[in-house]
Design a protein around this motif. Structure first.
Motif, PDB file in Angstrom:
ATOM      1  N   CYS A  81       0.862  -1.179   0.000  1.00 58.73           N
ATOM      2  CA  CYS A  81       0.000   0.000   0.000  1.00 58.73           C
ATOM      3  C   CYS A  81       0.899   1.230   0.000  1.00 58.73           C
ATOM      4  CB  CYS A  81      -0.917  -0.019   1.234  1.00 58.73           C
ATOM      5  SG  CYS A  81      -2.000   1.410   1.285  1.00 58.73           S
TER       6      CYS A  81
ATOM      7  N   ARG B  87       3.089  -1.451  -7.684  1.00 59.01           N
ATOM      8  CA  ARG B  87       2.289  -0.378  -7.109  1.00 59.01           C
ATOM      9  C   ARG B  87       2.882   0.023  -5.761  1.00 59.01           C
ATOM     10  NH1 ARG B  87      -2.621   0.048  -4.493  1.00 59.01           N
ATOM     11  NH2 ARG B  87      -1.229   0.960  -2.940  1.00 59.01           N
TER      12      ARG B  87
ATOM     13  N   LYS C  65       0.126   9.416   0.459  1.00 62.00           N
ATOM     14  CA  LYS C  65      -0.990   8.567   0.855  1.00 62.00           C
ATOM     15  C   LYS C  65      -2.199   9.372   1.329  1.00 62.00           C
ATOM     16  CE  LYS C  65      -1.166   4.892   0.727  1.00 62.00           C
ATOM     17  NZ  LYS C  65      -1.502   4.077  -0.470  1.00 62.00           N
TER      18      LYS C  65
ATOM     19  N   HIS D  24      -8.551  -3.280  -2.028  1.00 61.05           N
ATOM     20  CA  HIS D  24      -9.446  -2.256  -1.484  1.00 61.05           C
ATOM     21  C   HIS D  24     -10.906  -2.670  -1.667  1.00 61.05           C
ATOM     22  CE1 HIS D  24      -5.609  -0.199  -2.008  1.00 61.05           C
ATOM     23  NE2 HIS D  24      -5.968   0.511  -0.960  1.00 61.05           N
TER      24      HIS D  24
ATOM     25  N   GLU E  81      -2.414  -5.587  -3.237  1.00 58.03           N
ATOM     26  CA  GLU E  81      -1.356  -5.199  -2.298  1.00 58.03           C
ATOM     27  C   GLU E  81      -0.614  -6.414  -1.752  1.00 58.03           C
ATOM     28  OE1 GLU E  81      -3.087  -0.888  -0.850  1.00 58.03           O
ATOM     29  OE2 GLU E  81      -3.752  -2.644   0.271  1.00 58.03           O
TER      30      GLU E  81
ATOM     31  N   ASP F 141      -2.921  -0.450   5.428  1.00 54.04           N
ATOM     32  CA  ASP F 141      -3.717  -1.491   4.743  1.00 54.04           C
ATOM     33  C   ASP F 141      -3.193  -2.919   4.904  1.00 54.04           C
ATOM     34  OD1 ASP F 141      -5.585   0.358   3.998  1.00 54.04           O
ATOM     35  OD2 ASP F 141      -5.038   0.417   1.878  1.00 54.04           O
TER      36      ASP F 141
ATOM     37  N   GLN G  82      -5.451  -6.066   4.435  1.00 54.36           N
ATOM     38  CA  GLN G  82      -5.896  -6.526   3.103  1.00 54.36           C
ATOM     39  C   GLN G  82      -4.718  -6.872   2.199  1.00 54.36           C
ATOM     40  OE1 GLN G  82      -7.991  -2.886   2.214  1.00 54.36           O
ATOM     41  NE2 GLN G  82      -6.367  -2.137   0.897  1.00 54.36           N
TER      42      GLN G  82
HETATM   43 MN    MN Z   1      -4.006   0.784   0.158  1.00 53.74          MN
END
Ligand code: MN
Ligand code: PEP
Length: 339
Positions: A102, A126, A131, A272, A298, A309, A312
């Motif tokens: 993330c 990514r 952020k 997400h 992620e 994050d 996730q």
């Molecule tokens: Mn994220």
């Protein structure tokens, strides 16, 4: 109406065309992109398209009644392919796998992610250096210093960078270090940002707004396109609904709908989208079957220690397995006769 102008349009002819279109009761906006020049006519009156289409200087003309026009399949049937260089692309008929944390956190973290990616033959990373966080006290990214460090390491490894730009003033600073500018879900309707990204000769991945409709996502893409940049990727990342059992509701309906309405590639963000680590793979694979051209998820060496994050985020073993499964499901999808 969209009129694509010929590259060698005789001088003065554009003005003549604008006058003609105005004469039909249509207002005209001129659009110039990396690829072509267009006149967008907005109006309601019916007219005989042949009367305009036969005039000098016109490459192509179409009536597109949707609110979005240049991103519409009614204008361009052939899918748009986003070429990132070095043989890396995001396009229809292919499966882009974009992964990474993330947030970009440290040199050590970047090195570990790149190692993981190389092991799995992955070439698009990514990560956020700016952020958007719901709380101002949460980690807000390493900023330009982090991006420069990441860029150096990614370039050495032949890996492309996908990262979020949060505001207009960052575009220029980030430009040399980014392969794909990500517009986050909180910024999908930041029209100033979209306008400015239209002036950039670099790919833009636009996430669907947190409460945004499919049509609004397409209209946001239209902003960037009509600003001059055709290198666009649409991203379904889940929307806010009344459902509380998941972070968001990943709207996989959007995938075939977007693919049928637009010529732009569509990627799915299951991280997400559901927000629960153990269910990310299922939703990623469902996204592949729904017709996505890519999956962005992620991953982190130690998700429980991630700065953002983590809940996730997949660990590397999970990520390796998922990348493999995405490829397998994609190979299977290609054998099905789906739209
Ligand atoms: Mn994220
Ligand atoms: C992200 O990609 O980490 C992110 C913040 O995404 P979104 O804008 O979809 O919330």
């Amino acid at each position: 109406m969209i009129i694509q102008l010929k590259q060698d349009i005789p001088s003065g002819q554009k003005e003549t065309l604008i006058e003609k279109v105005n004469g039909l009761g249509y207002t005209v906006t001129e659009v110039k992109t990396q690829v072509g020049a267009y006149l967008i006519g907005i109006g309601k009156k019916a007219f005989d398209i042949r009367k305009i289409g036969a005039l000098d200087g016109i490459q192509d003309i179409h009536i597109v009644s949707d609110e979005y026009k240049l991103v519409s399949k009614k204008w361009k049937v052939k899918p748009t392919s986003i070429d990132l260089g070095d043989g890396i692309a995001i396009k229809d008929g292919d499966m882009a796998i974009i992964t990474g944390p993330c947030s970009i956190e440290s040199e050590e973290q970047i090195v570990k992610v790149i190692e993981h990616m190389k092991e799995n033959n992955l070439s698009m990373m990514r990560g956020g250096v700016f952020k958007p966080r719901s709380s101002p006290y949460a980690f807000r990214g390493l900023g330009m210093e982090g991006l420069k460090l990441w860029h150096r390491l990614a370039k050495e490894a032949g890996i492309k960078i996908v990262t979020e730009v949060m505001q207009v003033s960052q575009i220029e600073q980030m430009y040399d270090y980014v392969d794909v500018f990500q517009v986050g879900a909180r910024n999908t309707q930041n029209f100033n940002l979209l306008d400015e990204l239209g002036k950039v000769d670099k790919a833009v991945l636009i996430k669907r707004g947190i409460s945004g409709t499919i049509e609004e996502l397409l209209q946001s893409a239209e902003y960037v396109f009509s600003g001059g940049n055709e290198k666009l990727i649409l991203c379904e990342r889940g929307i806010r609904t009344y459902e509380k059992a998941s972070r968001n509701t990943l709207d996989l309906n959007a995938v075939p709908i977007l693919k049928s309405k637009s010529h732009l590639p569509v990627v799915v963000d299951p991280s997400h989208g559901i927000g629960i680590r153990e269910f990310v793979p299922q939703m990623a694979l469902a996204g592949v079957m729904a017709g996505a051209d890519g999956i962005i998820y992620e991953s982190h060496e130690n998700p429980d220690k991630a700065y953002s994050d983590g809940q996730q985020t997949l660990n590397f073993a999970q990520s390796s397995l998922l990348a493999d499964q995405i490829r397998k499901i994609f190979a299977m999808r290609k054998t099905f006769d789906l739209l």
